[in-house]
Design a protein around this motif. Structure first.
Motif, PDB file in Angstrom:
ATOM      1  N   MET A   1     120.420  73.633  79.528  1.00  0.00           N
ATOM      2  CA  MET A   1     119.951  74.990  79.271  1.00  0.00           C
ATOM      3  C   MET A   1     121.123  75.834  78.821  1.00  0.00           C
ATOM      4  SD  MET A   1     118.362  77.636  81.984  1.00  0.00           S
ATOM      5  CE  MET A   1     116.658  77.694  81.584  1.00  0.00           C
ATOM      6  N   ASN A   2     120.829  76.662  77.854  1.00  0.00           N
ATOM      7  CA  ASN A   2     121.830  77.487  77.219  1.00  0.00           C
ATOM      8  C   ASN A   2     122.079  78.737  78.069  1.00  0.00           C
ATOM      9  OD1 ASN A   2     122.270  79.790  75.088  1.00  0.00           O
ATOM     10  ND2 ASN A   2     122.953  77.872  74.196  1.00  0.00           N
ATOM     11  N   LEU A   3     123.335  79.112  78.220  1.00  0.00           N
ATOM     12  CA  LEU A   3     123.723  80.157  79.174  1.00  0.00           C
ATOM     13  C   LEU A   3     123.073  81.511  78.881  1.00  0.00           C
ATOM     14  CD1 LEU A   3     125.595  81.000  81.526  1.00  0.00           C
ATOM     15  CD2 LEU A   3     127.262  81.639  79.817  1.00  0.00           C
ATOM     16  N   ALA A 318     114.867  66.462  75.122  1.00  0.00           N
ATOM     17  CA  ALA A 318     115.835  67.041  76.057  1.00  0.00           C
ATOM     18  C   ALA A 318     117.154  67.045  75.304  1.00  0.00           C
ATOM     19  CB  ALA A 318     115.947  66.215  77.322  1.00  0.00           C
ATOM     20  N   HIS A 319     118.186  67.697  75.889  1.00  0.00           N
ATOM     21  CA  HIS A 319     119.456  67.675  75.153  1.00  0.00           C
ATOM     22  C   HIS A 319     120.468  66.764  75.817  1.00  0.00           C
ATOM     23  CE1 HIS A 319     122.011  70.598  77.492  1.00  0.00           C
ATOM     24  NE2 HIS A 319     120.859  71.162  77.800  1.00  0.00           N
ATOM     25  N   LEU A 320     121.092  65.991  74.941  1.00  0.00           N
ATOM     26  CA  LEU A 320     122.038  64.960  75.371  1.00  0.00           C
ATOM     27  C   LEU A 320     123.435  65.541  75.541  1.00  0.00           C
ATOM     28  CD1 LEU A 320     122.296  61.861  75.780  1.00  0.00           C
ATOM     29  CD2 LEU A 320     122.669  61.651  73.311  1.00  0.00           C
ATOM     30  N   THR A 330     123.022  67.482  85.586  1.00  0.00           N
ATOM     31  CA  THR A 330     121.762  68.234  85.718  1.00  0.00           C
ATOM     32  C   THR A 330     121.467  69.052  84.467  1.00  0.00           C
ATOM     33  OG1 THR A 330     122.715  70.252  86.695  1.00  0.00           O
ATOM     34  CG2 THR A 330     122.253  68.428  88.193  1.00  0.00           C
ATOM     35  N   ASP A 331     122.473  69.246  83.627  1.00  0.00           N
ATOM     36  CA  ASP A 331     122.287  69.988  82.369  1.00  0.00           C
ATOM     37  C   ASP A 331     122.965  69.208  81.257  1.00  0.00           C
ATOM     38  OD1 ASP A 331     121.717  71.865  80.485  1.00  0.00           O
ATOM     39  OD2 ASP A 331     123.221  73.308  81.132  1.00  0.00           O
ATOM     40  N   ASN A 332     122.306  68.295  80.646  1.00  0.00           N
ATOM     41  CA  ASN A 332     120.916  67.946  80.848  1.00  0.00           C
ATOM     42  C   ASN A 332     120.778  66.432  80.856  1.00  0.00           C
ATOM     43  OD1 ASN A 332     118.120  67.963  80.911  1.00  0.00           O
ATOM     44  ND2 ASN A 332     117.880  68.751  78.890  1.00  0.00           N
ATOM     45  N   GLY A 364     124.134  69.761  70.407  1.00  0.00           N
ATOM     46  CA  GLY A 364     124.364  71.142  69.965  1.00  0.00           C
ATOM     47  C   GLY A 364     123.524  72.174  70.683  1.00  0.00           C
ATOM     48  N   GLU A 365     122.838  71.772  71.762  1.00  0.00           N
ATOM     49  CA  GLU A 365     121.989  72.725  72.483  1.00  0.00           C
ATOM     50  C   GLU A 365     122.830  73.815  73.110  1.00  0.00           C
ATOM     51  OE1 GLU A 365     119.633  74.542  75.751  1.00  0.00           O
ATOM     52  OE2 GLU A 365     121.582  73.574  75.845  1.00  0.00           O
ATOM     53  N   GLU A 366     123.931  73.414  73.736  1.00  0.00           N
ATOM     54  CA  GLU A 366     124.738  74.381  74.498  1.00  0.00           C
ATOM     55  C   GLU A 366     125.403  75.422  73.600  1.00  0.00           C
ATOM     56  OE1 GLU A 366     124.368  74.765  77.408  1.00  0.00           O
ATOM     57  OE2 GLU A 366     124.024  72.880  78.461  1.00  0.00           O
ATOM     58  N   GLU A 367     125.529  75.131  72.328  1.00  0.00           N
ATOM     59  CA  GLU A 367     126.178  76.068  71.414  1.00  0.00           C
ATOM     60  C   GLU A 367     125.161  76.961  70.724  1.00  0.00           C
ATOM     61  OE1 GLU A 367     126.842  72.742  71.453  1.00  0.00           O
ATOM     62  OE2 GLU A 367     128.699  72.915  72.603  1.00  0.00           O
ATOM     63  N   THR A 462     125.064  74.135  89.906  1.00  0.00           N
ATOM     64  CA  THR A 462     125.557  73.055  89.032  1.00  0.00           C
ATOM     65  C   THR A 462     125.622  73.490  87.568  1.00  0.00           C
ATOM     66  OG1 THR A 462     123.306  72.169  88.764  1.00  0.00           O
ATOM     67  CG2 THR A 462     124.660  71.228  90.533  1.00  0.00           C
ATOM     68  N   HIS A 463     124.740  74.393  87.169  1.00  0.00           N
ATOM     69  CA  HIS A 463     124.619  74.822  85.770  1.00  0.00           C
ATOM     70  C   HIS A 463     125.977  75.248  85.191  1.00  0.00           C
ATOM     71  CE1 HIS A 463     123.418  77.908  82.643  1.00  0.00           C
ATOM     72  NE2 HIS A 463     122.668  76.885  82.295  1.00  0.00           N
ATOM     73  N   HIS A 464     126.477  74.481  84.237  1.00  0.00           N
ATOM     74  CA  HIS A 464     127.709  74.765  83.491  1.00  0.00           C
ATOM     75  C   HIS A 464     128.966  74.792  84.365  1.00  0.00           C
ATOM     76  CE1 HIS A 464     125.456  76.669  79.838  1.00  0.00           C
ATOM     77  NE2 HIS A 464     124.822  75.627  80.337  1.00  0.00           N
ATOM     78  N   SER A 465     128.879  74.286  85.586  1.00  0.00           N
ATOM     79  CA  SER A 465     130.060  74.334  86.459  1.00  0.00           C
ATOM     80  C   SER A 465     130.643  72.949  86.638  1.00  0.00           C
ATOM     81  CB  SER A 465     129.698  74.928  87.826  1.00  0.00           C
ATOM     82  OG  SER A 465     129.126  73.933  88.657  1.00  0.00           O
TER      83      SER A 465
END
Ligand SMILES: [Zn+2]
Length: 524
Positions: A1-3, A318-320, A330-332, A364-367, A462-465
Motif C-alpha cells: 500500500m502506498n503511503l 497485488a504488488h511485488l 506484509t506490504d505486499n 512500482g506500486e510504492e512510487e 509493519t507498514h513501510h517500517s
C-alpha cells in the motif's frame, strides 16, 4: 500500500450489513445478486478450492523465500527483477503460462550507508533512514543545528528562510504518538489528536487559482529550502518503538537530503527546541540517484485460460515491489504470494474457469501505483473485456470481505460471491472506497476494481517500517486470504454475464512533479 493514500484507507467506511449467514461449507444454493444480467453466482467448485487452499498450502513457504532469500524489492533494484523472474518460474511450475511485461520507470535510486548523530547538547546515535529518491551528503559528514519553521505557504517560507542556512529543518511539530500502555486518552487528548491530524492534511483551497498556486509551492518547497542553504529536511517516523517510515518516488526527486527519524528522536528535538536548547546533528548519507528517460521495469503476468470465454478476463493482483527497510513481507509479500497461491489453488484443483483468470504482480506500486497504471494504460483497449480486478494489499491479516468501491449496486453480487466463505469469516461487504493500491489504476477505464478488507494484524506498525518481516505473517490468515482470492476469482470467471462498467474518468498521468524552471538550476 502506498503511503500517501493509507490514511484514507484507514478511515474507510463501516459494514453495511453484518448479519451472519448460515455456514454453507462451500457451494450451496444459488443466491440472487440483484444485478440484472447476473441473476445468481455459481458456487459449485468452492469446496474443492477451499480444500486446496486451506489444506495443501504453499503460501508461507513461498513468502519465506521471497522475503528472506530475495529480500526487499525496491523498484529499479536487481532484487525486484529477481522477484519477477522467480515468480514467473513459480507460476510456470504450477502449470500456468507466464511472462514478464515491461513498463518504463523514471529512474533508479540506490540506498547507501548512512549515519546520523546528535552531537549537542549530548551525544547520541539517531535512529534514522534516508527517504527514497533523495540525494546524500556527497559522502562527507555535515553538521548543523536543528531548526523548526513554518514553511507551509509561500509567505511563511519567505519569512522564515533566513533561519535554515546550514541547518536541519523540521517543518512540523512532533506528531502525537499515544503510549498504548499508558492511561487511556481523555476527551481532550482525542480532540488534540484530531486537531493535529487535521493540521497535517493540507487545507483544500477554494478556487482553482489558489489550488494551483499551492500545488506549485508544494513542488517548489524543497528547492526553495535548498536554495536557502538548508542541509536537509527531517521527517517524523510517527510510530511507536523507534519504528521508521518510508516513501519517495522518481516522480518527485528531492534536491536535498531528506531523512526520516524515529518519533522518539523527532519528539526529543521538538522538546529541546521548545525549551530553548538547539540540538546539533551530524550526518553522512551516501545515496546513488540514476535518473534516465528510460528504465524498464517489469510486471509478472500469468494466466489460466478460460474454456468458454477466453477473451474475457478476471485479473487477480497485488504488488511485488516493496520498501527496503524491512523485507516487504506484509506490504505486499502477503498479497503477492496470496496471488501466486490463488493461481496454484485453481490450477491444482483441476477446475477449469469459463473466462480467463490472469494473475498480475505489479511493480512500482510504492512510487505511485506506476506499474499498474502503465499496465492499465497498455491494456486500455481490452478494458471492456476485463470482468473485474481484485487486489489484496492491506497487510498480513485474514480477509474479512469486500469493499464496494463506490458501486453499492454490486452489494448483492459480492454477498453472493462471498456467501460460501462464511465459515472462513470472509463474507462481510462494506461500502468503503479504498485508496492507496493498484485496483485504483483500472477504475478510470470503467473496470470494476476492488481491494479486499483485511484484519489489521499490526499493519500500522509493519507498514513501510524496518519490522515488515516474515515473522509478522500468520499461517491461517494467509491460507484464508489466498483461498478467498481463488474462490472470488473463480466465481467471477464463471458469472453468467459481465459486471456493468463503472463510471469512466481521465486516467491520471504518471509524470514528474513540475518544479518552477528557475529553481531547477542548482546554485549552491
Ligand atoms: Zn506500501
Amino acid at each position: 500500500m502506498n503511503l500517501l493514500r493509507c490514511a484514507a484507507a484507514a478511515l474507510a467506511g463501516a459494514a453495511l450489513l453484518a448479519t451472519p449467514l448460515v455456514a454453507q461449507g462451500g457451494g450451496g444454493a444459488p443466491r440472487p445478486t440483484g444485478v440484472p444480467n447476473i441473476p445468481t453466482v455459481d458456487t459449485s467448485g468452492v469446496g474443492a478450492l477451499v480444500d486446496q487452499g486451506m489444506n495443501k498450502s504453499q503460501v508461507m513457504k513461498n513468502l519465506q523465500y521471497l522475503t528472506d532469500v530475495i529480500g526487499p524489492r525496491l523498484t529499479g533494484s536487481p532484487a525486484v527483477r529477481a522477484a519477477n523472474d522467480w515468480t514467473m518460474k513459480q507460476f510456470q511450475a504450477y502449470g500456468l503460462a507466464a511472462h514478464l511485461e515491461s513498463w518504463n520507470f523514471g529512474g533508479t535510486w540506490e540506498r547507501g550507508a548512512m549515519w546520523m548523530r546528535l552531537v549537542a547538547p549530548r551525544a547520541h546515535d539517531v535512529i534514522a533512514a534516508s527517504w527514497a529518491w533523495t540525494p546524500g551528503t556527497g559522502g562527507k559528514p555535515v553538521t548543523g543545528p536543528v531548526v523548526r519553521i513554518d514553511a507551509s505557504t509561500p509567505e511563511s517560507l519567505a519569512a522564515n528562510k533566513g533561519k535554515v542556512k546550514g541547518a536541519w529543518v523540521m517543518l512540523r511539530p512532533a506528531s502525537m504518538v499515544w503510549n498504548n500502555d499508558g492511561p487511556p486518552m481523555s476527551a481532550a487528548d482525542s480532540q488534540r489528536q484530531r486537531d493535529a491530524f487535521r493540521g497535517f492534511q493540507q487545507q483544500p483551497q477554494r478556487d482553482s487559482a489558489a489550488r494551483a498556486r499551492q500545488q506549485q509551492f508544494t513542488a517548489d518547497q524543497p528547492f526553495l529550502l535548498r536554495d536557502a542553504g538548508a542541509l536537509g529536511i527531517l521527517l517524523d517516523g510517527g510510530k511507536e518503538q523507534d519504528l521508521l517510515n518510508m516513501s519517495g518516488s522518481p516522480t518527485r526527486v528531492m534536491p536535498l537530503p531528506q531523512v526520516v527519524v524515529a518519533h522518539e528522536e523527532y519528539a526529543l528535538f521538538n522538546r529541546l527546541l521548545d525549551n530553548g536548547v538547539t540540538p546539533q546533528l551530524q550526518a553522512s548519507i551516501q545515496n546513488t540517484l540514476n535518473m534516465k528517460d528510460s528504465v524498464p521495469q517489469w510486471n509478472t503476468v500469468a494466466e489460466i485460460r478460460g474454456t468458454d470465454l477466453p477473451g474475457e478476463v478476471v485479473i487477480v493482483g497485488a504488488h511485488l515491489d516493496s520498501w527496503d527497510l524491512g523485507t516487504g513481507a506484509t506490504d505486499n509479500g502477503t498479497g503477492s504470494m496470496a496471488t501466486l497461491e490463488a493461481a496454484r489453488i485453481i490450477a491444482q484443483s483441476g477446475l477449469k474457469p469459463k473466462r480467463t483468470i490472469r494473475f498480475v504482480l505489479f511493480t512500482g506500486e510504492e512510487e505511485g501505483l506506476i506499474g499498474s497504471r502503465k499496465y492499465a494504460e497498455q491494456h486500455a483497449g481490452e478494458a471492456d473485456s476485463i470482468q473485474a480486478v481484485i487486489v489484496l494489499d492491506n497487510g498480513a491479516g485474514a480477509v474479512t470481505g469486500q469493499a464496494l468501491q463506490g458501486r453499492p449496486e454490486l452489494f448483492g453480487l459480492w454477498r453472493a460471491i462471498l456467501a460460501p466463505l462464511h465459515g472462513l469469516n470472509a463474507d462481510t461487504v462494506t461500502d468503503a472506497s479504498k485508496g492507496g493500491t493498484d485496483h485504483l489504476s483500472f477504475l478510470p477505464y470503467g473496470v470494476p476494481g476492488f481491494n479486499f478488507n483485511q484484519i489489521t494484524r499490526g499493519y500500522n506498525h509493519t507498514h513501510h517500517s524496518q519490522s515488515d518481516t516474515w515473522d509478522k505473517a500468520i499461517d491461517w490468515d494467509l491460507r484464508q486470504a489466498s483461498t478467498v482470492m481463488a474462490v472470488s476469482a473463480f466465481e467471477l470467471a464463471n458469472l453468467p454475464g459481465m459486471i456493468p462498467r463503472g463510471q469512466r474518468a481521465t486516467p491520471p498521468v504518471v509524470a514528474a512533479t513540475k518544479v518552477s524552471p528557475e529553481l531547477l538550476k542548482a546554485n549552491r
